[in-house]
Design a protein around this motif. Structure first.
Motif, PDB file in Angstrom:
ATOM      1  N   HIS A   1       0.737  -1.268   0.094  1.00 49.46           N
ATOM      2  CA  HIS A   1       0.251   0.124   0.011  1.00 49.46           C
ATOM      3  C   HIS A   1       0.838   1.209  -0.033  1.00 49.46           C
ATOM      4  O   HIS A   1       1.900   1.185   0.296  1.00 49.46           O
TER       5      HIS A   1
ATOM      6  N   HIS B   1       0.448   5.975   0.504  1.00 51.73           N
ATOM      7  CA  HIS B   1      -0.587   6.916   0.847  1.00 51.73           C
ATOM      8  C   HIS B   1      -0.185   7.998  -0.053  1.00 51.73           C
ATOM      9  O   HIS B   1       0.925   8.352  -0.679  1.00 51.73           O
TER      10      HIS B   1
ATOM     11  N   GLU C   1       4.368   8.000   6.828  1.00 49.63           N
ATOM     12  CA  GLU C   1       4.219   7.129   8.035  1.00 49.63           C
ATOM     13  C   GLU C   1       5.371   6.731   8.605  1.00 49.63           C
ATOM     14  O   GLU C   1       6.620   6.751   8.092  1.00 49.63           O
TER      15      GLU C   1
ATOM     16  N   TYR D   1       6.781   3.780  11.204  1.00 47.59           N
ATOM     17  CA  TYR D   1       6.400   2.372  11.884  1.00 47.59           C
ATOM     18  C   TYR D   1       7.599   2.551  12.943  1.00 47.59           C
ATOM     19  O   TYR D   1       8.601   2.629  12.756  1.00 47.59           O
TER      20      TYR D   1
ATOM     21  N   GLN E   1       0.670   8.300  11.273  1.00 44.38           N
ATOM     22  CA  GLN E   1       0.416   8.945   9.992  1.00 44.38           C
ATOM     23  C   GLN E   1       0.373  10.478  10.139  1.00 44.38           C
ATOM     24  O   GLN E   1      -0.664  10.827  10.938  1.00 44.38           O
TER      25      GLN E   1
END
Ligand code: ZN
Length: 150
Positions: A70, A72, A77, A79, A127
Motif C-alpha cells: 500500500h 499513501h 508514515e 512505523y 500518519q
C-alpha cells in the motif's frame, strides 16, 4: 470478544484513553467494511480526537504478513517497533526490524510488513501529512511561569 478502548478522563485540553498493554493489542479487532475483520489492529484518532495525525496500534502473530502493498497520497508514515522481529518492505527493499526500529516512509513508497520472528510483532504506526510540521520541540514548546502541583 474484541477489546474496547476504555476512556480514562478528558478535559478542555486533553483526552486520555486506555487501549490496553501492548501484550493485549492482539485483542483489538479492526472492522473493514467489505473487507472483513483484522485482529491486532486499532486506529485511535477518533477515540482521542486527534486532529493532526492518525495512529494505529498493531500486533501480529509469528508468520503473519500483509498480503498486499500500500501507499499513501499525502501522509508520511512512521512505523515504530516495540516487540518481536519482522521485516518491512519498501519499494522492493527489505528492512529488518525489531524493538527500537523506526521506519519513515514518504508518500510514493510501496510498503508492507511481515512477522518473520518467533514472537508477536508489536508496533505503532503514525500518519501525518508530509511536510506539514512547521516547528517542534524547542521551537513550538512554551514553558510558563506556572509550576506543576501534584
Ligand atoms: Zn499506511
Amino acid at each position: 470478544m474484541a477489546r474496547t478502548p476504555n476512556p480514562i478522563k478528558s478535559g478542555k485540553h486533553y483526552t486520555a484513553v486506555d487501549f490496553g498493554a501492548p501484550a493485549q493489542w492482539m485483542e483489538h479487532v479492526l472492522v473493514r467494511p467489505g473487507r472483513g475483520e483484522m485482529a491486532g489492529k486499532i486506529f485511535i484518532k477518533e477515540n482521542l480526537g486527534l486532529t493532526g495525525m492518525e495512529l494505529s496500534l498493531n500486533a501480529a502473530k509469528p508468520g503473519q504478513d500483509v498480503p498486499f502493498l500500500h501507499d499513501h497520497k499525502q501522509n508520511e508514515e512512521l512505523y515504530l517497533f516495540l516487540d518481536g522481529r519482522g521485516e518491512m518492505q519498501v519499494d522492493g527493499e527489505k528492512i529488518p526490524v525489531g524493538p527500537g526500529s523506526a521506519v519513515r516512509i514518504a508518500p510514493g513508497g510501496l510498503r508492507c510488513w511481515r512477522n518473520n520472528g518467533k514472537e508477536e510483532l508489536r508496533f505503532i504506526v503514525i500518519q501525518a501529512k508530509a511536510g506539514s510540521l512547521e516547528q517542534s520541540t524547542g521551537g513550538d514548546g512554551i514553558i510558563p511561569e506556572q509550576k506543576p502541583v501534584w
